[in-house]
Design a protein around this motif. Sequence first.
Motif, PDB file in Angstrom:
ATOM      1  N   LEU A  13     105.712 -41.393 -17.368  1.00  0.00           N
ATOM      2  CA  LEU A  13     104.815 -40.231 -16.749  1.00  0.00           C
ATOM      3  C   LEU A  13     104.484 -39.938 -15.297  1.00  0.00           C
ATOM      4  N   LEU A  14     104.065 -41.214 -14.772  1.00  0.00           N
ATOM      5  CA  LEU A  14     104.414 -40.966 -13.908  1.00  0.00           C
ATOM      6  C   LEU A  14     105.470 -41.330 -12.779  1.00  0.00           C
ATOM      7  N   ALA A  15     106.576 -41.896 -13.708  1.00  0.00           N
ATOM      8  CA  ALA A  15     107.253 -42.441 -13.296  1.00  0.00           C
ATOM      9  C   ALA A  15     108.492 -40.980 -13.082  1.00  0.00           C
ATOM     10  N   ARG A  16     108.362 -40.298 -13.880  1.00  0.00           N
ATOM     11  CA  ARG A  16     108.967 -38.614 -13.772  1.00  0.00           C
ATOM     12  C   ARG A  16     108.622 -37.431 -13.386  1.00  0.00           C
ATOM     13  N   GLU A  17     107.228 -37.539 -13.029  1.00  0.00           N
ATOM     14  CA  GLU A  17     106.343 -36.203 -13.025  1.00  0.00           C
ATOM     15  C   GLU A  17     105.504 -36.474 -11.511  1.00  0.00           C
ATOM     16  N   GLY A  18     106.020 -37.749 -11.477  1.00  0.00           N
ATOM     17  CA  GLY A  18     104.508 -38.046  -9.654  1.00  0.00           C
ATOM     18  C   GLY A  18     103.139 -37.836 -10.331  1.00  0.00           C
ATOM     19  N   LYS A  19     102.351 -37.644 -11.056  1.00  0.00           N
ATOM     20  CA  LYS A  19     101.241 -37.710 -11.546  1.00  0.00           C
ATOM     21  C   LYS A  19     100.787 -37.816 -12.760  1.00  0.00           C
ATOM     22  N   ILE A  20      99.868 -37.398 -13.017  1.00  0.00           N
ATOM     23  CA  ILE A  20      99.185 -37.717 -14.140  1.00  0.00           C
ATOM     24  C   ILE A  20      98.095 -36.741 -14.319  1.00  0.00           C
ATOM     25  N   VAL A  21      98.349 -35.736 -15.626  1.00  0.00           N
ATOM     26  CA  VAL A  21      96.376 -34.946 -15.598  1.00  0.00           C
ATOM     27  C   VAL A  21      96.188 -35.661 -17.012  1.00  0.00           C
ATOM     28  N   ALA A  22      95.013 -36.029 -16.797  1.00  0.00           N
ATOM     29  CA  ALA A  22      94.408 -36.729 -17.861  1.00  0.00           C
ATOM     30  C   ALA A  22      94.327 -35.964 -18.916  1.00  0.00           C
ATOM     31  N   LYS A  23      93.693 -34.587 -18.583  1.00  0.00           N
ATOM     32  CA  LYS A  23      93.716 -33.872 -19.939  1.00  0.00           C
ATOM     33  C   LYS A  23      94.600 -33.202 -20.818  1.00  0.00           C
ATOM     34  N   ASP A  24      95.658 -33.273 -20.080  1.00  0.00           N
ATOM     35  CA  ASP A  24      97.010 -32.962 -20.802  1.00  0.00           C
ATOM     36  C   ASP A  24      97.989 -33.666 -21.533  1.00  0.00           C
ATOM     37  N   VAL A  25      97.251 -34.539 -20.759  1.00  0.00           N
ATOM     38  CA  VAL A  25      98.487 -36.042 -21.739  1.00  0.00           C
ATOM     39  C   VAL A  25      97.847 -36.723 -22.771  1.00  0.00           C
ATOM     40  N   ALA A  26      95.815 -36.218 -23.376  1.00  0.00           N
ATOM     41  CA  ALA A  26      94.907 -36.585 -24.070  1.00  0.00           C
ATOM     42  C   ALA A  26      95.186 -35.588 -25.131  1.00  0.00           C
ATOM     43  N   ALA A  27      95.935 -33.994 -24.340  1.00  0.00           N
ATOM     44  CA  ALA A  27      96.192 -33.270 -25.527  1.00  0.00           C
ATOM     45  C   ALA A  27      97.459 -33.063 -26.617  1.00  0.00           C
ATOM     46  N   ARG A  28      98.232 -33.414 -25.612  1.00  0.00           N
ATOM     47  CA  ARG A  28      99.738 -33.556 -26.231  1.00  0.00           C
ATOM     48  C   ARG A  28      99.609 -34.382 -27.196  1.00  0.00           C
ATOM     49  N   LEU A  29      98.765 -36.660 -26.771  1.00  0.00           N
ATOM     50  CA  LEU A  29      99.029 -36.799 -27.655  1.00  0.00           C
ATOM     51  C   LEU A  29      98.081 -36.738 -28.782  1.00  0.00           C
ATOM     52  N   GLY A  30      97.409 -35.816 -28.577  1.00  0.00           N
ATOM     53  CA  GLY A  30      96.050 -35.810 -29.427  1.00  0.00           C
ATOM     54  C   GLY A  30      95.250 -37.134 -29.769  1.00  0.00           C
ATOM     55  N   ILE A  31      94.346 -37.508 -27.492  1.00  0.00           N
ATOM     56  CA  ILE A  31      93.726 -38.747 -28.445  1.00  0.00           C
ATOM     57  C   ILE A  31      92.911 -37.559 -27.519  1.00  0.00           C
ATOM     58  N   SER A  32      91.852 -38.170 -27.025  1.00  0.00           N
ATOM     59  CA  SER A  32      89.797 -38.286 -26.605  1.00  0.00           C
ATOM     60  C   SER A  32      91.056 -38.562 -25.086  1.00  0.00           C
ATOM     61  N   GLU A  33      90.514 -37.383 -23.675  1.00  0.00           N
ATOM     62  CA  GLU A  33      90.555 -37.955 -23.107  1.00  0.00           C
ATOM     63  C   GLU A  33      89.591 -39.005 -22.060  1.00  0.00           C
ATOM     64  N   ASP A  34      89.139 -39.521 -22.501  1.00  0.00           N
ATOM     65  CA  ASP A  34      88.154 -40.794 -22.453  1.00  0.00           C
ATOM     66  C   ASP A  34      89.141 -41.753 -22.671  1.00  0.00           C
ATOM     67  N   SER A  35      89.759 -42.191 -23.647  1.00  0.00           N
ATOM     68  CA  SER A  35      91.531 -42.935 -24.014  1.00  0.00           C
ATOM     69  C   SER A  35      91.541 -42.905 -22.859  1.00  0.00           C
ATOM     70  N   VAL A  36      92.701 -42.011 -22.348  1.00  0.00           N
ATOM     71  CA  VAL A  36      93.171 -41.957 -20.799  1.00  0.00           C
ATOM     72  C   VAL A  36      92.677 -41.908 -20.078  1.00  0.00           C
ATOM     73  N   ARG A  37      91.484 -41.751 -19.487  1.00  0.00           N
ATOM     74  CA  ARG A  37      90.947 -42.421 -19.102  1.00  0.00           C
ATOM     75  C   ARG A  37      90.840 -44.035 -18.727  1.00  0.00           C
ATOM     76  N   ARG A  38      90.510 -44.366 -19.393  1.00  0.00           N
ATOM     77  CA  ARG A  38      90.374 -46.333 -20.304  1.00  0.00           C
ATOM     78  C   ARG A  38      91.617 -46.712 -19.550  1.00  0.00           C
ATOM     79  N   ASP A  39      92.216 -45.913 -20.392  1.00  0.00           N
ATOM     80  CA  ASP A  39      93.822 -46.892 -19.773  1.00  0.00           C
ATOM     81  C   ASP A  39      94.360 -46.393 -18.163  1.00  0.00           C
ATOM     82  N   LEU A  40      93.434 -45.578 -17.794  1.00  0.00           N
ATOM     83  CA  LEU A  40      93.897 -45.347 -16.387  1.00  0.00           C
ATOM     84  C   LEU A  40      93.549 -46.424 -15.523  1.00  0.00           C
ATOM     85  N   ARG A  41      92.258 -46.463 -15.322  1.00  0.00           N
ATOM     86  CA  ARG A  41      91.340 -47.889 -15.214  1.00  0.00           C
ATOM     87  C   ARG A  41      92.115 -49.086 -14.878  1.00  0.00           C
TER      88      ARG A  41
END
Length: 252
Positions: A13-41
Amino acid sequence: MLAAERRDHLLGLLAREGKIVAKDVAARLGISEDSVRRDLRDLAAEGLCQRVYGGALPVSPAVAGYAARQSVAPDGKQKVARVAAGLTAAGCTLILDGGTTALAVARALPRDLDCTVITHSPTIAAALLEHPRAELFLLGGRIFKHSAVTCGTAAVEAAQNVSADLCLLGVTGVHPEAGLTTGDAEEAAMKRALAARAADTWILASSEKIGTASRFRVLPFEKITGLITDAAPHDPAVEALTALGVEVLTAD
């Protein structure tokens, strides 16, 4: 989705779109924003992204050490340097930043140019010793070895007592949303001090820095005259910068 799969998805996603918005990714994947933030960390800890409020941006490759950076995009830096050197004129006073692109600019300046060069980089000063008509002023302070420049209170105070026609400033990241960034807080402060003392400030940014970000903001776009880059005019980040009103000089 397994953690490894999420990681690959985020990098793609970062390569294609040039950014990641955590809440959008969480909504699309059906996971919590905390999980996305942990991955980003985790990705940021490996140097694979630059975390920002609400998500992440591509990390700049220019945060590597000075010696390593000399082999990064040398052709692009030389193209940028030739355009930047063309902005100088006989009798001008130039503030020249440190770093590998600025070093390429120093080498691209005409050997017989009658000018005054103010720099906080011993490397830049040494590169101009063979320019017989260039008056050199080296701003002192603590040496930041990553970029081979002086910074800190003494260097900033020295910068505040000079004036110039033109400032050629390097950054490690240029992003339409994150702005102009670099990897060290004191270096960012020194760059601001230098830019404030020139009538015109142009940013030196070879293509690998376009669309990326580092930790510390240097300047807002409205504080610069323009940007010099070898990135293509149709690059999405360049188009976004142009839409923001940033003047872009294309180096080819």
